[in-house]
Design an enzyme around this catalytic site. Structure first.
Site, PDB file in Angstrom:
ATOM      1  N   ARG A 241     -48.537 -48.659 -59.334  1.00  0.00           N
ATOM      2  CA  ARG A 241     -47.392 -49.125 -60.129  1.00  0.00           C
ATOM      3  C   ARG A 241     -46.134 -48.377 -59.747  1.00  0.00           C
ATOM      4  O   ARG A 241     -46.109 -47.155 -59.684  1.00  0.00           O
ATOM      5  CB  ARG A 241     -47.673 -48.945 -61.622  1.00  0.00           C
ATOM      6  CG  ARG A 241     -46.482 -49.188 -62.551  1.00  0.00           C
ATOM      7  CD  ARG A 241     -46.160 -50.667 -62.691  1.00  0.00           C
ATOM      8  NE  ARG A 241     -44.928 -50.909 -63.408  1.00  0.00           N
ATOM      9  CZ  ARG A 241     -44.834 -51.196 -64.696  1.00  0.00           C
ATOM     10  NH1 ARG A 241     -45.909 -51.268 -65.429  1.00  0.00           N
ATOM     11  NH2 ARG A 241     -43.668 -51.427 -65.253  1.00  0.00           N
TER      12      ARG A 241
ATOM     13  N   ARG B  33     -45.205 -56.393 -60.620  1.00  0.00           N
ATOM     14  CA  ARG B  33     -46.056 -55.238 -60.897  1.00  0.00           C
ATOM     15  C   ARG B  33     -47.446 -55.381 -60.304  1.00  0.00           C
ATOM     16  O   ARG B  33     -48.061 -56.435 -60.423  1.00  0.00           O
ATOM     17  CB  ARG B  33     -46.200 -55.075 -62.407  1.00  0.00           C
ATOM     18  CG  ARG B  33     -44.881 -54.798 -63.058  1.00  0.00           C
ATOM     19  CD  ARG B  33     -44.966 -54.909 -64.551  1.00  0.00           C
ATOM     20  NE  ARG B  33     -43.647 -54.564 -65.075  1.00  0.00           N
ATOM     21  CZ  ARG B  33     -42.986 -55.306 -65.919  1.00  0.00           C
ATOM     22  NH1 ARG B  33     -43.494 -56.413 -66.365  1.00  0.00           N
ATOM     23  NH2 ARG B  33     -41.805 -54.921 -66.327  1.00  0.00           N
TER      24      ARG B  33
ATOM     25  N   ASP C 211     -49.500 -53.588 -65.151  1.00  0.00           N
ATOM     26  CA  ASP C 211     -48.711 -53.209 -66.310  1.00  0.00           C
ATOM     27  C   ASP C 211     -49.665 -53.105 -67.488  1.00  0.00           C
ATOM     28  O   ASP C 211     -50.392 -54.055 -67.786  1.00  0.00           O
ATOM     29  CB  ASP C 211     -47.643 -54.275 -66.581  1.00  0.00           C
ATOM     30  CG  ASP C 211     -46.689 -53.896 -67.693  1.00  0.00           C
ATOM     31  OD1 ASP C 211     -46.450 -52.691 -67.892  1.00  0.00           O
ATOM     32  OD2 ASP C 211     -46.165 -54.811 -68.359  1.00  0.00           O
TER      33      ASP C 211
END
Length: 159
Positions: free
Chosen positions: A81, A90, A93
């Site tokens: 990340r 991403r 998340d």
């Protein structure tokens, strides 16, 4: 404490990442995975990139909310990340959506998650595993579904 974690990814093999992340939640010290929703697909909101794969998991933990947040951030980092800008695509998340019936507002953490009632990709998986859940200070989660009905989301096939 019973806590709910929102999970999302839209880079790489997002379905595999979300499945692995669910498993990793159960490996956090003093934490047990209770159940997880199906995987869902939804278009990015206030962002760009590929569609997201989302899920919600319920865990029990004896960690404080802040320690749980740190553990979630460690898992995100393990999956690569990065946070180059707000709402960037991403690899993973993990959002602490709910922490028992607590309402928390600090610089590091806001629970209930401030936008969870505005996101179909949070509400639908949450309601799948906790149909009668109330959002502290806001009421039954079910009452917010009509407000997100226009957001495109669909359940992914198992497998």
């Amino acid at each position: 404490m019973l806590a709910y974690i929102g999970i999302g990814a839209n880079l790489g093999d997002a379905q595999d990442t979300v499945r692995q992340a669910i498993a990793r939640l159960g490996q956090i010290p003093a934490t047990q995975l209770q159940r997880a929703s199906s995987l869902y697909s939804s278009a990015p909101i206030d962002s760009s990139g590929d569609d997201y794969v989302n899920a919600v998991a319920a865990i029990t933990t004896s960690l404080s909310a802040n320690d749980l947040l740190l553990a979630l951030q460690e898992i995100e980092l393990a999956f690569g990340r990065e946070r180059p800008y707000r709402n960037a695509p991403r690899t993973l998340d993990l959002d602490l959506l709910l922490y028992a019936d607590q309402q928390i507002a600090t610089e590091q953490l806001c629970v209930p998650h401030p936008r969870m009632t505005e996101r179909a990709f949070v509400l639908l998986p949450l309601l799948e595993i906790a149909a009668e859940i109330d959002i502290p200070g806001q009421g039954p989660a079910q009452t917010f579904v009509a407000g997100v009905a226009q957001q495109a989301i669909f359940r992914l096939p198992v497998g």
